[in-house]
Design an enzyme around this catalytic site. Structure first.
Site, short mmCIF file in Angstrom:
data_model
loop_
_atom_site.label_atom_id
_atom_site.label_comp_id
_atom_site.label_asym_id
_atom_site.label_seq_id
_atom_site.Cartn_x
_atom_site.Cartn_y
_atom_site.Cartn_z
N GLY A 1 -1.32 7.56 1.38
CA GLY A 1 -1.42 7.78 2.83
C GLY A 1 -0.19 7.42 3.63
O GLY A 1 0.93 7.88 3.37
N ASN B 1 1.50 3.39 -2.25
CA ASN B 1 1.15 4.47 -3.17
C ASN B 1 0.32 5.56 -2.51
O ASN B 1 -0.04 6.54 -3.17
CB ASN B 1 0.35 3.90 -4.35
CG ASN B 1 -0.96 3.29 -3.90
OD1 ASN B 1 -0.95 2.35 -3.11
ND2 ASN B 1 -2.07 3.80 -4.37
N TYR C 1 -14.10 -4.96 9.99
CA TYR C 1 -12.81 -4.24 10.04
C TYR C 1 -12.11 -4.56 11.37
O TYR C 1 -10.92 -4.90 11.40
CB TYR C 1 -13.04 -2.74 9.90
CG TYR C 1 -11.76 -1.92 9.93
CD1 TYR C 1 -10.82 -2.02 8.90
CD2 TYR C 1 -11.47 -1.05 10.98
CE1 TYR C 1 -9.64 -1.28 8.92
CE2 TYR C 1 -10.29 -0.29 11.00
CZ TYR C 1 -9.38 -0.41 9.97
OH TYR C 1 -8.22 0.32 9.98
N GLY D 1 0.83 -1.20 0.00
CA GLY D 1 0.00 0.00 0.00
C GLY D 1 0.87 1.25 0.00
O GLY D 1 0.51 2.27 0.60
N GLY E 1 1.43 4.67 3.80
CA GLY E 1 2.42 3.87 3.07
C GLY E 1 3.42 4.73 2.33
O GLY E 1 4.64 4.49 2.39
N SER F 1 -4.94 -1.56 14.22
CA SER F 1 -5.73 -0.37 14.55
C SER F 1 -6.28 -0.56 15.95
O SER F 1 -6.45 -1.70 16.40
CB SER F 1 -6.89 -0.24 13.55
OG SER F 1 -7.85 0.68 14.05
N1 LIG Z 1 -6.01 6.38 8.53
C1 LIG Z 1 -6.40 5.99 9.73
O1 LIG Z 1 -7.05 6.73 10.47
C2 LIG Z 1 -6.03 4.61 10.21
C3 LIG Z 1 -6.33 4.24 11.53
C4 LIG Z 1 -6.00 2.96 11.98
C5 LIG Z 1 -5.38 2.08 11.13
N2 LIG Z 1 -5.10 2.43 9.84
C6 LIG Z 1 -4.45 1.45 8.96
O2 LIG Z 1 -3.37 2.04 8.29
C7 LIG Z 1 -3.14 1.38 7.05
C8 LIG Z 1 -2.89 2.41 5.96
O3 LIG Z 1 -4.08 3.15 5.76
P1 LIG Z 1 -4.11 4.66 5.24
O4 LIG Z 1 -4.77 5.44 6.29
O5 LIG Z 1 -2.79 5.07 4.73
O6 LIG Z 1 -5.17 4.52 4.06
P2 LIG Z 1 -5.04 4.71 2.47
O7 LIG Z 1 -4.42 6.01 2.15
O8 LIG Z 1 -6.40 4.42 1.93
O9 LIG Z 1 -4.04 3.56 2.09
C9 LIG Z 1 -4.45 2.22 2.05
C10 LIG Z 1 -3.55 1.52 1.06
O10 LIG Z 1 -3.94 0.14 1.00
C11 LIG Z 1 -4.02 -0.20 -0.39
N3 LIG Z 1 -4.89 -1.33 -0.67
C12 LIG Z 1 -6.20 -1.47 -0.42
N4 LIG Z 1 -6.63 -2.65 -0.92
C13 LIG Z 1 -5.56 -3.24 -1.50
C14 LIG Z 1 -5.36 -4.46 -2.20
N5 LIG Z 1 -6.36 -5.30 -2.45
N6 LIG Z 1 -4.12 -4.76 -2.65
C15 LIG Z 1 -3.10 -3.92 -2.43
N7 LIG Z 1 -3.22 -2.74 -1.80
C16 LIG Z 1 -4.45 -2.42 -1.34
C17 LIG Z 1 -4.54 1.07 -1.06
O11 LIG Z 1 -4.38 0.99 -2.46
P3 LIG Z 1 -5.29 1.89 -3.46
O12 LIG Z 1 -4.70 3.27 -3.42
O13 LIG Z 1 -5.13 1.19 -4.77
O14 LIG Z 1 -6.68 1.85 -2.91
C18 LIG Z 1 -3.67 2.09 -0.37
O15 LIG Z 1 -2.40 2.13 -0.95
C19 LIG Z 1 -4.34 0.49 6.83
O16 LIG Z 1 -3.99 -0.85 7.12
C20 LIG Z 1 -5.36 0.98 7.83
O17 LIG Z 1 -6.27 -0.03 8.26
C21 LIG Z 1 -5.40 3.69 9.37
#
Ligand SMILES: NC(=O)c1ccc[n+]([C@@H]2O[C@H](COP(=O)([O-])OP(=O)(O)OC[C@H]3O[C@@H](n4cnc5c(N)ncnc54)[C@H](OP(=O)(O)O)[C@@H]3O)[C@@H](O)[C@H]2O)c1
Length: 312
Positions: free
Chosen positions: A37, A35, A188, A33, A39, A162
């Protein structure tokens, strides 16, 4: 991983601050991931410290665009690997490709989907959140861990869970949610609890084998990333309205960088982290027996699906 400075880290620290001067030259990191947030901020920080990073994402063009934007400002080399965690054949192909890396020191299992509604499935028929967030990463790591362990040098697996794991539950006889009600948030929480139990059992196995590879799980904080923007309804309103009070992606990635690099975490494999500190997970995540059973069942589910797809 040397050169850390005594900087006090907290909830508003950024990923670059969490590096504390660490030098990762010569290290190789794989980030799922990458690309978007947290990541992409993780890759920015790791590559700033000199690590060569493989940005894994399901849309290769999107990944290449992010890599092209980051590359001029960082020391390490960023390459892109296609990886769809909702498709075992894609994970197998990515695992095969990543096997040719010269080494692998850091594996950051960051990708995730949140509160998907209505219920959806991965290509192999797993409920999407459990299938992507847990099973996809479980299978990917089973392909990459032998390489990390064989190196015989310290390495780290970092898993984005999370605080939502607190309302999760492991339905060990119906992991795929076939015989129970599907709730987008409940699912989730279940998947994020599975992430934590995976780390607990992985850490136990690594310790038993005497491997220098360690595993950590974390909650990044509530961060303003695209994960909250396309859920619709009240959740989207929450993420937009409260944006100024949420962590930025760079702040959200700080705990990942801390987990991947902090020297003081050596010997604490299996720990759960929040805001760049060790934290106590909810009771459901401390169940060692459930962690073992989940590992065995996950292996069973993945193997059966690989066989069915002609990939085993
Ligand atoms: N943001 C928060 O408040 C928060 C809180 C607690 C935990 N988290 C955890 O933090 C992690 C990162 O989340 P983020 O906040 O950075 O969200 P994000 O910006 O939506 O990033 C999520 C990433 O996961 C990728 N992804 C989703 N489905 C996928 C698949 N089938 N194969 C490969 N990649 C996939 C997305 O790719 P696409 O761009 O192609 O969709 C994106 O790169 C997640 O595991 C999330 O559960 C986040």
């Amino acid at each position: 991983m040397v050169g850390s400075k005594p900087i006090k880290l907290g909830s508003r620290s950024t990923a670059i601050e969490a590096l504390r001067g660490v030098d990762l030259t010569g290290k190789v990191a794989v980030v799922t991931g990458g690309n978007s947030g947290l990541g992409s901020e993780t890759i920015r920080a790791l590559a700033t410290a000199g690590a060569d990073c493989v940005l894994c994402c399901r849309n290769k063009k999107a990944g290449q665009a992010v890599a092209a934007e980051l590359q001029p400002t960082v020391k390490g080399k960023i390459s892109v690997q296609r990886l769809d965690l909702a498709d075992l054949s894609s994970i197998k192909a990515a695992g095969d490709a990543l096997a040719s890396l010269p080494s692998l020191d850091l594996l950051v299992l960051n990708a995730g989907v949140m509160a998907v509604r209505p219920k959806q499935h991965t290509k192999d028929g797993f409920e999407l959140q459990f299938g992507t967030n847990h099973l996809g990463h479980f299978y990917l790591s089973s392909q990459l861990l032998p390489k990390m362990k064989k190196q015989g040098t310290p390495g780290r697996v970092v898993v984005l869970s999370s605080s939502a794991h607190g309302f999760g539950r492991i339905h060990i006889d119906d992991l795929n949610c076939e015989r129970r009600w599907y709730g987008a948030w409940a699912s989730y929480g279940n998947a994020k609890l599975a992430n934590l139990l995976f780390v607990k059992e992985l850490a136990r196995r690594l310790q038993e084998e005497g491997s220098p590879v360690e595993a950590f799980a974390l909650h990044p904080g509530i961060c303003h990333t695209s994960i909250g923007e396309h859920m619709g309804g009240r959740a989207t309103v929450f993420y937009c309205m409260y944006k100024p009070w949420l962590k930025s992606a760079a702040q959200g990635a700080a705990t990942t960088i801390y987990a991947a690099t902090a020297p003081e975490l050596s010997g604490k494999s299996g720990a759960y982290l929040e805001d760049c500190h060790e934290a106590k997970p909810w009771r459901c995540a401390r169940d060692a027996d459930m962690a073992r059973r989940l590992w065995d069942k996950s292996e069973e589910l993945v193997q059966a699906a690989l066989k069915k797809a002609g990939l085993a």
